[in-house]
Design a protein around this motif. Structure first.
Motif, PDB file in Angstrom:
ATOM      1  N   SER A   1       0.825  -1.197   0.000  1.00 39.29           N
ATOM      2  CA  SER A   1       0.000   0.000   0.000  1.00 39.29           C
ATOM      3  C   SER A   1       0.867   1.257   0.000  1.00 39.29           C
ATOM      4  CB  SER A   1      -0.921  -0.004   1.216  1.00 39.29           C
ATOM      5  OG  SER A   1      -0.171  -0.039   2.400  1.00 39.29           O
ATOM      6  N   GLU A   2       0.287   2.332  -0.560  1.00 42.67           N
ATOM      7  CA  GLU A   2       1.011   3.594  -0.589  1.00 42.67           C
ATOM      8  C   GLU A   2       1.010   4.222   0.800  1.00 42.67           C
ATOM      9  OE1 GLU A   2      -3.235   4.934  -1.686  1.00 42.67           O
ATOM     10  OE2 GLU A   2      -2.001   3.258  -2.264  1.00 42.67           O
ATOM     11  N   PRO A   3       1.994   5.057   1.096  1.00 43.22           N
ATOM     12  CA  PRO A   3       2.058   5.682   2.419  1.00 43.22           C
ATOM     13  C   PRO A   3       0.897   6.657   2.622  1.00 43.22           C
ATOM     14  CG  PRO A   3       3.759   6.556   0.983  1.00 43.22           C
ATOM     15  CD  PRO A   3       3.088   5.438   0.233  1.00 43.22           C
ATOM     16  N   LYS A   4       0.546   6.876   3.858  1.00 41.51           N
ATOM     17  CA  LYS A   4      -0.552   7.769   4.215  1.00 41.51           C
ATOM     18  C   LYS A   4       0.020   9.091   4.709  1.00 41.51           C
ATOM     19  CE  LYS A   4      -4.517   7.896   7.298  1.00 41.51           C
ATOM     20  NZ  LYS A   4      -5.219   7.220   8.368  1.00 41.51           N
ATOM     21  N   LEU A   5      -0.580  10.198   4.283  1.00 41.20           N
ATOM     22  CA  LEU A   5      -0.176  11.526   4.763  1.00 41.20           C
ATOM     23  C   LEU A   5      -0.474  11.659   6.256  1.00 41.20           C
ATOM     24  CD1 LEU A   5      -1.622  14.040   2.144  1.00 41.20           C
ATOM     25  CD2 LEU A   5       0.769  13.560   2.567  1.00 41.20           C
ATOM     26  N   LYS A   6       0.285  12.495   6.930  1.00 45.32           N
ATOM     27  CA  LYS A   6      -0.039  12.810   8.316  1.00 45.32           C
ATOM     28  C   LYS A   6      -1.412  13.471   8.333  1.00 45.32           C
ATOM     29  CE  LYS A   6       4.590  13.061   9.997  1.00 45.32           C
ATOM     30  NZ  LYS A   6       5.313  13.383  11.186  1.00 45.32           N
ATOM     31  N   ALA A   7      -2.190  13.179   9.352  1.00 38.18           N
ATOM     32  CA  ALA A   7      -3.582  13.626   9.415  1.00 38.18           C
ATOM     33  C   ALA A   7      -3.714  15.151   9.304  1.00 38.18           C
ATOM     34  CB  ALA A   7      -4.231  13.123  10.697  1.00 38.18           C
ATOM     35  N   LYS A   8      -2.902  15.879  10.051  1.00 40.64           N
ATOM     36  CA  LYS A   8      -3.004  17.342  10.041  1.00 40.64           C
ATOM     37  C   LYS A   8      -2.725  17.908   8.654  1.00 40.64           C
ATOM     38  CE  LYS A   8      -1.285  21.456  12.387  1.00 40.64           C
ATOM     39  NZ  LYS A   8      -0.388  21.969  13.441  1.00 40.64           N
ATOM     40  N   LEU A   9      -1.737  17.371   7.966  1.00 47.14           N
ATOM     41  CA  LEU A   9      -1.415  17.824   6.609  1.00 47.14           C
ATOM     42  C   LEU A   9      -2.565  17.524   5.653  1.00 47.14           C
ATOM     43  CD1 LEU A   9       0.629  19.034   4.646  1.00 47.14           C
ATOM     44  CD2 LEU A   9       1.604  16.763   4.385  1.00 47.14           C
ATOM     45  N   PHE A  10      -3.147  16.324   5.773  1.00 46.22           N
ATOM     46  CA  PHE A  10      -4.278  15.970   4.914  1.00 46.22           C
ATOM     47  C   PHE A  10      -5.439  16.934   5.144  1.00 46.22           C
ATOM     48  CE2 PHE A  10      -8.295  14.150   3.921  1.00 46.22           C
ATOM     49  CZ  PHE A  10      -8.093  13.627   2.662  1.00 46.22           C
TER      50      PHE A  10
ATOM     51  N   ASN B   1      -8.847  -0.665   0.555  1.00 45.66           N
ATOM     52  CA  ASN B   1      -9.536  -1.799  -0.045  1.00 45.66           C
ATOM     53  C   ASN B   1      -8.674  -3.048   0.097  1.00 45.66           C
ATOM     54  OD1 ASN B   1      -7.596  -1.619  -2.058  1.00 45.66           O
ATOM     55  ND2 ASN B   1      -9.002  -0.943  -3.653  1.00 45.66           N
ATOM     56  N   VAL B   2      -9.114  -4.163  -0.474  1.00 44.64           N
ATOM     57  CA  VAL B   2      -8.401  -5.433  -0.298  1.00 44.64           C
ATOM     58  C   VAL B   2      -6.995  -5.414  -0.888  1.00 44.64           C
ATOM     59  CG1 VAL B   2     -10.452  -6.858  -0.078  1.00 44.64           C
ATOM     60  CG2 VAL B   2      -9.528  -6.402  -2.337  1.00 44.64           C
ATOM     61  N   SER B   3      -6.756  -4.558  -1.869  1.00 44.79           N
ATOM     62  CA  SER B   3      -5.411  -4.470  -2.454  1.00 44.79           C
ATOM     63  C   SER B   3      -4.543  -3.421  -1.758  1.00 44.79           C
ATOM     64  CB  SER B   3      -5.495  -4.179  -3.950  1.00 44.79           C
ATOM     65  OG  SER B   3      -6.129  -2.950  -4.178  1.00 44.79           O
ATOM     66  N   GLY B   4      -5.081  -2.782  -0.697  1.00 44.20           N
ATOM     67  CA  GLY B   4      -4.301  -1.813   0.065  1.00 44.20           C
ATOM     68  C   GLY B   4      -4.417  -0.383  -0.405  1.00 44.20           C
ATOM     69  N   GLN B   5      -5.241  -0.112  -1.426  1.00 49.27           N
ATOM     70  CA  GLN B   5      -5.408   1.249  -1.941  1.00 49.27           C
ATOM     71  C   GLN B   5      -6.222   2.078  -0.945  1.00 49.27           C
ATOM     72  OE1 GLN B   5      -7.835   1.565  -5.452  1.00 49.27           O
ATOM     73  NE2 GLN B   5      -7.177   3.644  -5.876  1.00 49.27           N
ATOM     74  N   LEU B   6      -5.750   3.284  -0.658  1.00 47.78           N
ATOM     75  CA  LEU B   6      -6.421   4.189   0.267  1.00 47.78           C
ATOM     76  C   LEU B   6      -7.550   4.904  -0.460  1.00 47.78           C
ATOM     77  CD1 LEU B   6      -6.136   5.161   3.195  1.00 47.78           C
ATOM     78  CD2 LEU B   6      -4.654   6.973   2.365  1.00 47.78           C
ATOM     79  N   GLY B   7      -8.707   4.968   0.190  1.00 50.30           N
ATOM     80  CA  GLY B   7      -9.856   5.644  -0.403  1.00 50.30           C
ATOM     81  C   GLY B   7     -10.872   5.963   0.665  1.00 50.30           C
ATOM     82  N   TRP B   8     -12.110   6.167   0.264  1.00 52.67           N
ATOM     83  CA  TRP B   8     -13.186   6.581   1.161  1.00 52.67           C
ATOM     84  C   TRP B   8     -14.387   5.677   0.993  1.00 52.67           C
ATOM     85  CZ3 TRP B   8     -12.129  10.384   4.578  1.00 52.67           C
ATOM     86  CH2 TRP B   8     -10.982  11.144   4.324  1.00 52.67           C
ATOM     87  N   MET B   9     -15.136   5.510   2.068  1.00 56.86           N
ATOM     88  CA  MET B   9     -16.367   4.745   2.036  1.00 56.86           C
ATOM     89  C   MET B   9     -17.414   5.527   2.832  1.00 56.86           C
ATOM     90  SD  MET B   9     -17.100   0.859   3.279  1.00 56.86           S
ATOM     91  CE  MET B   9     -17.072   1.244   5.021  1.00 56.86           C
ATOM     92  N   CYS B  10     -18.639   5.552   2.316  1.00 60.33           N
ATOM     93  CA  CYS B  10     -19.704   6.239   3.032  1.00 60.33           C
ATOM     94  C   CYS B  10     -20.098   5.377   4.225  1.00 60.33           C
ATOM     95  CB  CYS B  10     -20.899   6.496   2.118  1.00 60.33           C
ATOM     96  SG  CYS B  10     -22.114   7.579   2.882  1.00 60.33           S
ATOM     97  N   ALA B  11     -19.715   5.823   5.417  1.00 53.68           N
ATOM     98  CA  ALA B  11     -19.890   5.040   6.640  1.00 53.68           C
ATOM     99  C   ALA B  11     -21.339   4.966   7.093  1.00 53.68           C
ATOM    100  CB  ALA B  11     -19.034   5.644   7.751  1.00 53.68           C
ATOM    101  N   THR B  12     -22.176   5.870   6.621  1.00 52.35           N
ATOM    102  CA  THR B  12     -23.570   5.885   7.031  1.00 52.35           C
ATOM    103  C   THR B  12     -24.483   5.205   6.016  1.00 52.35           C
ATOM    104  OG1 THR B  12     -23.701   8.130   6.119  1.00 52.35           O
ATOM    105  CG2 THR B  12     -23.397   7.921   8.509  1.00 52.35           C
ATOM    106  N   GLY B  13     -23.910   4.521   5.038  1.00 52.94           N
ATOM    107  CA  GLY B  13     -24.702   3.798   4.051  1.00 52.94           C
ATOM    108  C   GLY B  13     -24.939   4.592   2.786  1.00 52.94           C
ATOM    109  N   PRO B  14     -25.627   3.983   1.836  1.00 51.26           N
ATOM    110  CA  PRO B  14     -25.785   4.617   0.517  1.00 51.26           C
ATOM    111  C   PRO B  14     -26.710   5.836   0.499  1.00 51.26           C
ATOM    112  CG  PRO B  14     -27.019   2.564   0.616  1.00 51.26           C
ATOM    113  CD  PRO B  14     -26.232   2.660   1.891  1.00 51.26           C
ATOM    114  N   GLN B  15     -27.590   5.943   1.489  1.00 51.91           N
ATOM    115  CA  GLN B  15     -28.523   7.067   1.536  1.00 51.91           C
ATOM    116  C   GLN B  15     -28.046   8.105   2.549  1.00 51.91           C
ATOM    117  OE1 GLN B  15     -31.072   7.186  -0.612  1.00 51.91           O
ATOM    118  NE2 GLN B  15     -30.419   5.190  -1.379  1.00 51.91           N
ATOM    119  N   SER B  16     -28.433   9.337   2.338  1.00 51.43           N
ATOM    120  CA  SER B  16     -28.145  10.395   3.305  1.00 51.43           C
ATOM    121  C   SER B  16     -28.894  10.111   4.600  1.00 51.43           C
ATOM    122  CB  SER B  16     -28.571  11.751   2.759  1.00 51.43           C
ATOM    123  OG  SER B  16     -27.851  12.059   1.590  1.00 51.43           O
TER     124      SER B  16
END
Length: 114
Positions: free
Chosen positions: A2-11, A58-73
């Motif tokens: 997986s690629e390295p992750k930025l420090k949280a404050k910088l992100f 994801n399963v291959s280690g790629q960093l991304g985003w997921m809607c934690a509250t489900g598909p609907q608002s």
């Protein structure tokens, strides 16, 4: 690997800057650990509608985003309850609030299906 992750404050600072360039309001709702804090993005869509995105790999280690509250608002009160539970579990958590009527923010990429 997986690629390295930025420090949280910088992100967080980069995300706010990217929103600012596109005239999208974004503010830190809760400051976490500068280096390794997890990040939640609460997207306020107006009309009591929200989405919460969590940073995941994801399963291959790629960093991304997921809607934690489900598909609907969800309602703002339900989103706040989710954030409160997450902060109880992780005191180093960052929460970034973004106002966006379409439910997205310019730095939320890629978005993985839930």
């Amino acid at each position: 690997m997986s690629e390295p992750k930025l420090k949280a404050k910088l992100f967080i600072h980069a995300a706010i800057r990217r929103c600012s360039i596109q005239a999208i309001p974004a503010v830190v709702a809760h400051k976490g650990d500068d280096d390794s804090g997890a990040i939640l993005v609460r997207v306020l869509q107006g009309g009591d509608c929200c989405r919460i995105y969590a940073q995941v790999r994801n399963v291959s280690g790629q960093l991304g985003w997921m809607c934690a509250t489900g598909p609907q608002s969800v309602s703002e009160s339900r989103a706040e309850a989710y954030v409160a539970r997450a902060r109880d579990v992780d005191g180093d958590l960052w929460v970034l609030d973004v106002e966006s009527s379409d439910g997205l923010a310019p730095f939320l990429e890629p978005i993985f299906p839930g």
